[in-house]
Every structure is written in C-alpha cells, then in structure tokens.
Scaffold this motif. Structure first.
Motif, PDB file in Angstrom:
ATOM      1  N   LYS A  90       6.703  10.160   3.060  1.00 42.46           N
ATOM      2  CA  LYS A  90       5.780  11.060   3.734  1.00 42.46           C
ATOM      3  C   LYS A  90       5.232  12.166   2.839  1.00 42.46           C
ATOM      4  O   LYS A  90       4.189  12.746   3.118  1.00 42.46           O
ATOM      5  N   ASP A 113      -0.394  -0.999   2.848  1.00 44.07           N
ATOM      6  CA  ASP A 113      -0.159   0.441   2.975  1.00 44.07           C
ATOM      7  C   ASP A 113       1.065   0.657   3.861  1.00 44.07           C
ATOM      8  O   ASP A 113       1.001   0.527   5.081  1.00 44.07           O
ATOM      9  N   ASN A 132       3.234   3.569   3.440  1.00 42.40           N
ATOM     10  CA  ASN A 132       3.264   5.016   3.678  1.00 42.40           C
ATOM     11  C   ASN A 132       4.607   5.473   4.258  1.00 42.40           C
ATOM     12  O   ASN A 132       4.660   6.264   5.212  1.00 42.40           O
ATOM     13  N   ALA A 176      -1.571   4.406  -6.519  1.00 51.16           N
ATOM     14  CA  ALA A 176      -0.176   4.155  -6.151  1.00 51.16           C
ATOM     15  C   ALA A 176       0.586   3.452  -7.259  1.00 51.16           C
ATOM     16  O   ALA A 176       1.765   3.730  -7.492  1.00 51.16           O
ATOM     17  N   TYR A 218      -1.263  10.186  -0.927  1.00 49.86           N
ATOM     18  CA  TYR A 218      -2.257   9.112  -0.982  1.00 49.86           C
ATOM     19  C   TYR A 218      -1.652   7.840  -0.381  1.00 49.86           C
ATOM     20  O   TYR A 218      -0.427   7.686  -0.340  1.00 49.86           O
ATOM     21  N   PRO A 219      -2.489   6.907   0.110  1.00 48.12           N
ATOM     22  CA  PRO A 219      -1.953   5.646   0.647  1.00 48.12           C
ATOM     23  C   PRO A 219      -1.129   4.918  -0.407  1.00 48.12           C
ATOM     24  O   PRO A 219      -1.503   4.874  -1.586  1.00 48.12           O
ATOM     25  N   ASN A 220       0.005   4.344   0.024  1.00 49.47           N
ATOM     26  CA  ASN A 220       0.893   3.723  -0.956  1.00 49.47           C
ATOM     27  C   ASN A 220       1.709   2.610  -0.316  1.00 49.47           C
ATOM     28  O   ASN A 220       1.842   2.530   0.905  1.00 49.47           O
ATOM     29  N   ASN A 221       2.238   1.772  -1.165  1.00 43.18           N
ATOM     30  CA  ASN A 221       3.092   0.649  -0.752  1.00 43.18           C
ATOM     31  C   ASN A 221       4.529   0.845  -1.236  1.00 43.18           C
ATOM     32  O   ASN A 221       5.218  -0.103  -1.574  1.00 43.18           O
TER      33      ASN A 221
END
Length: 477
Positions: free
Chosen positions: A92, A87, A89, A39, A96-99
C-alpha cells in the motif's frame, strides 16, 4: 524418471563401446522478458516458474528506484513465453500500480507443498530484506528466512527469526519422489587462501526446515577448470534443482574468477568474472553430490549477446509437454563489471550494467540431461529392484540410423547371478525399440506387463546399438 548417471550403484555391468555423455540444451537466441515500466525498475531476475492452476506463474525480482530496491514480483502466461504482469497493488505504500507480492525477502524462490495445509500450500525461502521492516536479531549478519502463503501472493514469515545464517542466494523446490522440500543455499568458506562460495542444503518435512549440511565445496579441479576457461579460480554461486525419480539433478552455477580479487577489507573475495551452468547429481536422499565427469558446461554464457557476460537460472525446471524448460538470467557484462574493489558502484558504468540484463530460456527433451551413448554398440545391466505391482517398463531413448535398443529381463537373488524369466530373458524375446521417444513402453513378444517380484530383484540388460539411453521408470498397470 530415473536417470542413467555413470556412478549409480544400480549399474552392475557395462560392456562394449558404451560411453557416458552429456546432452546439449537449446538456448533461445532472444530474451523472453525485459524490465518493463516503473514497477520493474532497472532490471528483472527470474526466481521461480511453476505450472499451476492452468497457467504458468512466475515470481521474479524487480529492482525499482527509491526505497524499494528489490521487490518480489508476479507474472502469468498461457504459453510460458509471453507474460502478463497484473496490478496486484498489495504494497500500500507504493505510489504507482505494481505487481509486487507481499514478501520482503531478497531473491526468494517459491514451491508448492502438496502435503501442507491450504494456508501454507505455497512455501518460499529467501534472504533478509531490511527495507521491508523485518529486523534481524543478529544485527547486520546476512540470513535466510522461510515463509508460507495461501495463494503465492500474500505471504507470512514462518518465524521472525532467521532459519539459516548466510546470505545472497537460496533456491528451493519440492521433490515429489522424496516427499520433501529442498533448499540449496550459498555459504562462504575459505579454500586455498581465498573465500569461496559453496553449496549447502536443507529439507522441509511437515512444514519444518532442517539444519543445513554441506553439499558441494569447490576443489582444486575447479581451479583447473577455471584456468582452462582463461580465468584463475572458481567457486559455486548457487544451484537450481530438478527432481529425477529417487535422485536429484543440480544445475550448478559455476563462478569463474578473474583478477584482481577485492581489497583486503573484504578478505580477498573474488568479485569479477563470468559464469556457466554445469550438471551435478545426487542418486538418493543421503547420496553424495557428484559432478558430471569433466565438468563440461551445460549452459554457457556468451552464447548470445543477452548473456554474453553472465548466466544463472531459476530455482527449478518446468515440465512442458515432452520438454523441460529452464528460465535463465543473463547479463551482457561480467559479474562486478560496474563495481570497484570495495564493491562500491562506479557511477559512470552502473546504469549501463543495469540496463543490459534480461530473462531468457533454455529447453531440452524431457529427462535428457545425460545418459549412455553406444558407438556403435554396447550393453548395460541395471538393477531395477523389487516390483510390488504389475507394471510396464518405460524407456527414454534415441536410436540412430539402423540403431535400436533391446531389453532382456532377469531375476536376481544374489548380486551377480541372473535367473532367466521365461518370455523376457532371451534375446529373441525382446522387441527392438527404434526411432526417438522420451517415454516408450518396452515390449517383449510375450507382452509388456511385468508381474510383481517381491522375493527377488529385477535386472534389466539394455542392449544398445547406435543409440542412446537416458532414463527409465515403472508405469503401474
């Protein structure tokens, strides 16, 4: 607090060996954050840190691979040093999981507007980020936008149209002493034959941003200062800000140019060079921005390996107990190190340049950016103005061996005359202040509460013996 800046018109007398001086911050030797995971991508750059809702909140730019090259990201901390990246998210179409926050502006800064309705408690400014789908009606012209949010994570543009037409660097803060938001942004204008970066400002009242006005333009002395640093010319890459009573301190990002300039296709623009951060000051809303005499660096690049080539800061400064913290971006190479004269990446060096960027921290005792140092003794008269309620006078100072600060208080009806106030004006009335304090109540033998003076101005005479004074404020009783 109100800072003792040398050119303030409230200073009506200086006598003895009392010198204006600039303080030195402590820069932590190791970074506090690196890029971590997919991320974050190649590197991270801090944009804003705020104390809010019982914790530290950071908004920073991540630089992941793929179509999302620049993303505003979010982190939290209990101590301002160790950061967690939740996380979120919110985007959309990221696999990948993200902040990431839902704000498609480049290098945005965030502030809290206490006068705004709840849905716009958070405000932001930033540059155009075309990969997020907001079209610029002026085509490819760089532009700055403004936005608002209920929580600092879910964002909405104030308008689909740009607010100001320039690009790259914009910082914004809230100024409680002036009850307005402030933005400092980069514009480019020509001076002495080359395109120069300069600082323009705007403000936000009741959710409405003003047009930009010129605040700081590079001048011939910047080129002299650049040459003293082994470079050829200079300009201003950006400016962080710190509210200080009725005034504002600017932490100015000085860009010191090295040859060669870029090719003629981009107007002989300076691309290569290093940076430091200097101090400037504006005494009030309409005041002129002034450099600290000598334009000495406040925070220099090269103090540690992580900022050897370049340093610049977050939008504002964070109050942490009796200290103020300023988050920094550092690079191990100079600006433009991995680019050619047409601003195109040199593939051989680009990844190395990206991997060697990180976020660091500088700190100093609260409000001690500059002030007056007695060596060994002197005095200063300062117009405190009219007092409309019973108050105490609070002083930020530091006394050395056998040193102290004493304060005499006078009334004034016409500039230059001093009317004695019984119990406050005689030298023997004043209780000496010793030691070191960022906020000590000034005392006299008759007490420490000063009564209102709506019909006259108050003048404080600071008698300084082997000590330094930095700032003052009224503390209503």
């Amino acid at each position: 607090m109100e800072l003792f800046f040398e050119s303030r018109q409230e200073i009506t007398k200086i006598e003895g060996k009392l010198y204006f001086s600039q303080a030195e911050p402590e820069v932590l030797p190791e970074p506090i954050m690196h890029a971590d995971g997919r991320a974050d991508g190649k590197y991270v750059t801090v944009q804003t840190v705020l104390r809010d809702s019982g914790c530290y909140r950071m908004w920073y730019d991540a630089h992941p691979e793929g179509p999302f090259k620049h993303m505003l990201s979010y982190a939290e901390s209990d101590d301002g040093l160790t950061w967690k990246k939740p996380d979120l998210n919110l985007i959309k179409d990221v696999a990948y999981p993200n902040n990431y926050c839902d704000l498609g502006l480049g290098s945005p800064s965030v502030f809290i507007d206490p006068d705004a309705p709840p849905e716009a408690r958070y405000r932001a400014t930033g540059g155009l980020r075309p990969t997020r789908g907001w079209a610029n009606p002026q085509g490819t012209t760089p532009a700055y936008y403004t936005a608002h949010s209920v929580d600092g994570l879910h964002w909405e543009l104030d308008s689909s149209k740009p607010r100001w037409f320039s690009g790259d660097v914009i910082n914004s803060i809230y100024h409680p002493g002036q009850r307005r938001g402030l933005a400092a942004m980069k514009f480019v204008r020509r001076m002495n034959g080359i395109a120069r970066r300069a600082i323009w400002t705007a403000d936000c009242r009741q959710g409405q941003w003003s047009d930009e006005v010129c605040a700081l333009m590079p001048d011939e002395y910047d080129d002299v200062a650049a040459q003293a640093r082994g470079c050829v010319s200079g300009d201003y890459y950006g400016m962080s800000m710190l509210p200080a009573g009725s005034g504002t301190v600017g932490l100015l990002w000085n860009f010191w140019h090295r040859l060669p300039l870029t090719s003629s296709s981009v107007e002989n623009y300076a691309l290569f060079g290093t940076a430091d951060i200097g101090l400037v000051y504006q005494s009030g809303e309409q005041g002129r921005w002034l450099h600290v005499p000598g334009r000495k660096a406040f925070i220099d690049s090269g103090t540690f390996p992580w900022n050897r080539g370049w340093v610049h800061g977050a939008a504002g400064v964070v109050d942490v107990g009796s200290e103020q913290w300023y988050y920094l971006n550092g690079m191990q190479q100079d600006h433009g190190w991995a680019l050619d004269l047409d601003w195109k990446p040199i593939e051989k060096w680009s990844k190395m340049a990206d991997d060697q960027r990180s976020i660091g921290l500088a700190k100093w005792p609260a409000w001690r950016l500059f002030g007056f140092q007695a060596d060994p003794e002197g005095l200063l008269d300062y117009e405190l103005g009219r007092l409309d309620r019973p108050s105490r006078l609070v002083l930020n100072y530091k006394a050395g061996c056998q040193g102290n600060v004493r304060v005499q208080l006078f009334g004034r009806e016409i500039r230059g005359d001093c009317i004695e106030i019984p119990g406050f004006s005689a030298m023997e009335d004043s209780v000496p202040l010793t030691g070191d304090s960022v906020g000590e109540v000034v005392r006299w033998k008759s007490g420490d509460v000063i009564q209102p003076s709506p019909d006259r101005r108050l003048v404080a005479r600071f008698i300084v013996d082997n000590a330094a004074i930095y700032a003052w404020e009224w503390q209503p009783v």
